[in-house]
Enzyme design. Sequence first.
Site, PDB file in Angstrom:
ATOM      1  N   GLU A   1     -79.303  21.092  26.576  1.00 19.48           N
ATOM      2  CA  GLU A   1     -79.267  19.633  26.759  1.00 19.48           C
ATOM      3  C   GLU A   1     -79.949  19.225  28.048  1.00 19.48           C
ATOM      4  O   GLU A   1     -80.670  18.232  28.104  1.00 19.48           O
ATOM      5  CB  GLU A   1     -77.821  19.118  26.741  1.00 19.48           C
ATOM      6  CG  GLU A   1     -77.706  17.603  26.564  1.00 19.48           C
ATOM      7  CD  GLU A   1     -77.787  16.785  27.839  1.00 19.48           C
ATOM      8  OE1 GLU A   1     -77.979  15.573  27.746  1.00 19.48           O
ATOM      9  OE2 GLU A   1     -77.682  17.355  28.954  1.00 19.48           O
TER      10      GLU A   1
ATOM     11  N   ASP B   1     -74.797  24.362  28.689  1.00 13.44           N
ATOM     12  CA  ASP B   1     -75.725  24.621  29.795  1.00 13.44           C
ATOM     13  C   ASP B   1     -75.454  23.635  30.924  1.00 13.44           C
ATOM     14  O   ASP B   1     -74.842  22.590  30.715  1.00 13.44           O
ATOM     15  CB  ASP B   1     -77.192  24.522  29.340  1.00 13.44           C
ATOM     16  CG  ASP B   1     -77.587  23.125  28.867  1.00 13.44           C
ATOM     17  OD1 ASP B   1     -76.777  22.475  28.161  1.00 13.44           O
ATOM     18  OD2 ASP B   1     -78.695  22.669  29.201  1.00 13.44           O
TER      19      ASP B   1
HETATM   20  N1  BES Z   1     -74.064  13.960  30.477  1.00 10.22           N
HETATM   21  C1  BES Z   1     -75.349  13.550  30.888  1.00 10.22           C
HETATM   22  C2  BES Z   1     -75.719  12.149  30.444  1.00 10.22           C
HETATM   23  C3  BES Z   1     -74.814  11.053  30.915  1.00 10.22           C
HETATM   24  C4  BES Z   1     -74.109  11.118  32.102  1.00 10.22           C
HETATM   25  C5  BES Z   1     -74.735   9.934  30.158  1.00 10.22           C
HETATM   26  C6  BES Z   1     -73.295  10.074  32.488  1.00 10.22           C
HETATM   27  C7  BES Z   1     -73.953   8.905  30.559  1.00 10.22           C
HETATM   28  C8  BES Z   1     -73.216   8.957  31.726  1.00 10.22           C
HETATM   29  C9  BES Z   1     -76.395  14.506  30.356  1.00 10.22           C
HETATM   30  O1  BES Z   1     -76.014  15.839  30.489  1.00 10.22           O
HETATM   31  C10 BES Z   1     -77.658  14.326  31.150  1.00 10.22           C
HETATM   32  O2  BES Z   1     -77.647  14.524  32.317  1.00 10.22           O
HETATM   33  N2  BES Z   1     -78.742  13.924  30.506  1.00 10.22           N
HETATM   34  C11 BES Z   1     -80.019  13.769  31.127  1.00 10.22           C
HETATM   35  C12 BES Z   1     -81.098  13.661  30.095  1.00 10.22           C
HETATM   36  C13 BES Z   1     -81.942  14.868  29.884  1.00 10.22           C
HETATM   37  C14 BES Z   1     -83.056  14.574  28.937  1.00 10.22           C
HETATM   38  C15 BES Z   1     -82.360  15.618  31.086  1.00 10.22           C
HETATM   39  C16 BES Z   1     -80.115  12.494  31.931  1.00 10.22           C
HETATM   40  O3  BES Z   1     -79.511  11.474  31.554  1.00 10.22           O
HETATM   41  O4  BES Z   1     -80.819  12.523  32.933  1.00 10.22           O
HETATM   42 MN    MN Z   2     -76.278  16.367  32.663  1.00 17.95          MN
END
Ligand code: BES
Ligand code: MN
Length: 443
Positions: free
Chosen positions: A141, A76
């Site tokens: 995710e 996604d």
């Molecule tokens: N891939 C990201 C997380 C990420 C990006 C970790 C760059 C480390 C470095 C992931 O898809 C993401 O965006 N996660 C969200 C959390 C979620 C609960 C909405 C975030 O970190 O905001």
């Molecule tokens: Mn992300």
Amino acid sequence: MPKPLDDLFSFLRFASISTDSRHAQDVRDCATWLLAKLNGMGLKAELHETARHPVVVARNSHQPGRKTVLIYGHYDVQPVDPLDLWHSDPFSPEIREGKIWARGATDNKGQMLAHVLGVEKTLREQADLPVNLIFLFEGEEEIGSPNLAPFLQAQRENLRCDVIAVSDTGMVAAGVPTMGYGLRGIACAEVTLRGPKGDLHSGIYGGAVANPATAIARLVASLHDPKGRIQVAGFYDDVRPLETWEREMWQKVPGVTDQDFLNVTGSPSVFGEESFSSAERVWARPTAEVNGIGGGYQGEGSKTVLPAQAFAKFSFRLVPDQDPKDVMEKVRSHFEKNCPAGVSIDIEIGHDGKPYLSDPHSPDGKAAQRALSKAFGREPVLIREGGSIPIIQTFREILHADTLLLGLALPDCQIHAPNENFPVANFEAGILLNQHLLNELAL
Ligand code: BES
Ligand code: MN
């Protein structure tokens, strides 16, 4: 076009925006494409329904005595707005300047497909995999993985594994292989302050009743002192101090000087908690962020209105050993205690995820570092990540396995923003990395 890029372009064409119900069918079509790809390369793949978007699981035929490696990713993506800032259509991938431009190019389709194609290439070249493999791909995710923990619980026997690998994080700079051994947690909330029963003329009533927009500004401002320290009572109670070896190690990591942060962000100066470097502030210290604030007139020119309500959206990034539910209770009391006079407060608690921290020097950690060295031709750096992937700590709790974070995103890949992009070189290095990873983990 070379076959790997062809596959990536097909994968990127699905507008699999998980948060937007108008795209539910696109999310499903994307899962179906993935299912066919995995079955086509000789794995046994299944699509599992959840309350919302499907989970795709695939495996080779497992042999006793082999290590079981679970590879996780998400198909996604985030919404694309503001659309007018994109230089090309977010779901019609293009290559310019050696980069693939599309929503999801980096987060997470490009990185995820590097796992898949690394496995496909290994199957083609070695006829077999050196490990028992489980692919676990979800479509939720970006909305906090609401249905994945129950799925893990229900399937925990089928998903039993020794170690987990995930490419959904970053590299500190181009060409610098980076292994993550920590992630920040997250806790979200939205606050609405209500005043009069409807918008009022600010001349006829202004001064006699409270203005909710003023009140929300005061509430937001109450979170930090002027130096940036969070004022929520007990907020730092469970924060684990940085270790000396980490601070020393991080001083040698390229790409994270204050000047680097200024270059990537375009901010006029860095700002944060005293006596921590920018990298330490992001990787190992908690934050309170306002993600959105609003209320009253947003159009051109002026309008003399006293708005009936105002809101702010918050997220708190957490570090070990903070617990999201515990922090959110502290935040709730803070908001209630600091709510200005003359308005009513409504606090809506959102999704959350626990922080993650592992030992980068474990045997599997070392195997991953050897794979990174071989794929990139230089020694990897070891970092924690400022971002969050809530399911990673849940993996540890339900599957009892640690996760190797093998990120391929660059600081300027613009994930979640307009013009997301992924260098073709990172995609290719990612495929090679996965080939080495399977072989090194098997040793
Ligand atoms: N891939 C990201 C997380 C990420 C990006 C970790 C760059 C480390 C470095 C992931 O898809 C993401 O965006 N996660 C969200 C959390 C979620 C609960 C909405 C975030 O970190 O905001
Ligand atoms: Mn992300």
